[in-house]
Design a protein around this motif. Structure first.
Motif, PDB file in Angstrom:
ATOM      1  N   TYR A  36       0.817  -1.211   0.000  1.00 43.89           N
ATOM      2  CA  TYR A  36       0.000   0.000   0.000  1.00 43.89           C
ATOM      3  C   TYR A  36       0.852   1.263   0.000  1.00 43.89           C
ATOM      4  O   TYR A  36       0.347   2.352   0.255  1.00 43.89           O
ATOM      5  N   ARG A  37       2.118   1.115  -0.341  1.00 40.36           N
ATOM      6  CA  ARG A  37       3.019   2.265  -0.487  1.00 40.36           C
ATOM      7  C   ARG A  37       3.424   2.445  -1.953  1.00 40.36           C
ATOM      8  O   ARG A  37       4.437   3.078  -2.241  1.00 40.36           O
ATOM      9  N   ILE A  38       2.632   1.888  -2.863  1.00 39.03           N
ATOM     10  CA  ILE A  38       2.966   2.071  -4.278  1.00 39.03           C
ATOM     11  C   ILE A  38       2.883   3.559  -4.611  1.00 39.03           C
ATOM     12  O   ILE A  38       2.140   4.314  -3.980  1.00 39.03           O
ATOM     13  N   ASP A  39       3.661   3.949  -5.600  1.00 36.75           N
ATOM     14  CA  ASP A  39       3.810   5.373  -5.928  1.00 36.75           C
ATOM     15  C   ASP A  39       2.483   6.133  -6.086  1.00 36.75           C
ATOM     16  O   ASP A  39       2.353   7.232  -5.544  1.00 36.75           O
ATOM     17  N   PRO A  40       1.486   5.606  -6.815  1.00 41.42           N
ATOM     18  CA  PRO A  40       0.249   6.386  -6.977  1.00 41.42           C
ATOM     19  C   PRO A  40      -0.498   6.648  -5.664  1.00 41.42           C
ATOM     20  O   PRO A  40      -1.264   7.596  -5.578  1.00 41.42           O
TER      21      PRO A  40
END
Length: 167
Positions: A36-40
């Motif tokens: 849940y820390r992906i760039d978007p």
């Protein structure tokens, strides 16, 4: 549906709606990768406003609501980078993603003189990969994003876009 979805250039007043939409749309990607820390999902409103000021950003509107978005930029070598394509979950599967992709390609070729298009998606994102293959993109390599997700890089020549007609 009583209204038509209109695709147009975004402006800084759209930034908040785009960011909220992006956050909603990329939840399924985060779940798919257990990250849940992906760039978007960690982009700030200020950085999005800066992108709108410098890149080509297109939105799909249903009335006043932003229901889709895509971004593009081009480098000095004529490579048009396309990213953050997203469509509201309730409107997915109706060709809106393909329309946004064509808008980005057209804008990059016409306004930024792109001769080739490049994009990336997560290696497990089958629906994204299907969309990009249907649009003429072919895998050219792999990379790992700053967020740790393994990405598939895809490209196509800009001239191929000239033969795609808008729906």
């Amino acid at each position: 549906m009583g209204m038509s979805v209109i695709i147009s250039a975004a402006d800084t007043q759209d930034a908040e709606q785009i960011l909220k939409l992006q956050y909603l749309c990329f939840q399924s990607e985060a779940e798919l990768y257990g990250n849940y820390r992906i760039d978007p999902l960690v982009q700030t409103l200020d950085s999005l406003r800066a992108e709108i000021a410098t890149a080509l950003v297109f939105v799909a509107r249903l009335g006043e609501e932003v229901v889709g978005s895509v971004r593009g930029s081009a480098d000095q070598d004529g490579i048009g980078q396309i990213g953050r394509l997203c469509v509201h979950p309730r409107l997915q599967g109706h060709g809106l993603g393909a329309r946004l992709l064509r808008a980005a390609e057209s804008g990059l070729a016409g306004q930024r003189s792109a001769t080739r298009f490049r994009l990336h998606t997560g290696h497990l994102s089958e629906s994204n990969l299907r969309l990009y293959r249907r649009a003429g993109y072919a895998p050219v390599g792999n990379a790992t994003g700053q967020d740790g997700v393994r990405m598939i890089l895809l490209e196509k020549e800009a001239s191929a876009a000239a033969y795609v007609t808008s729906a």
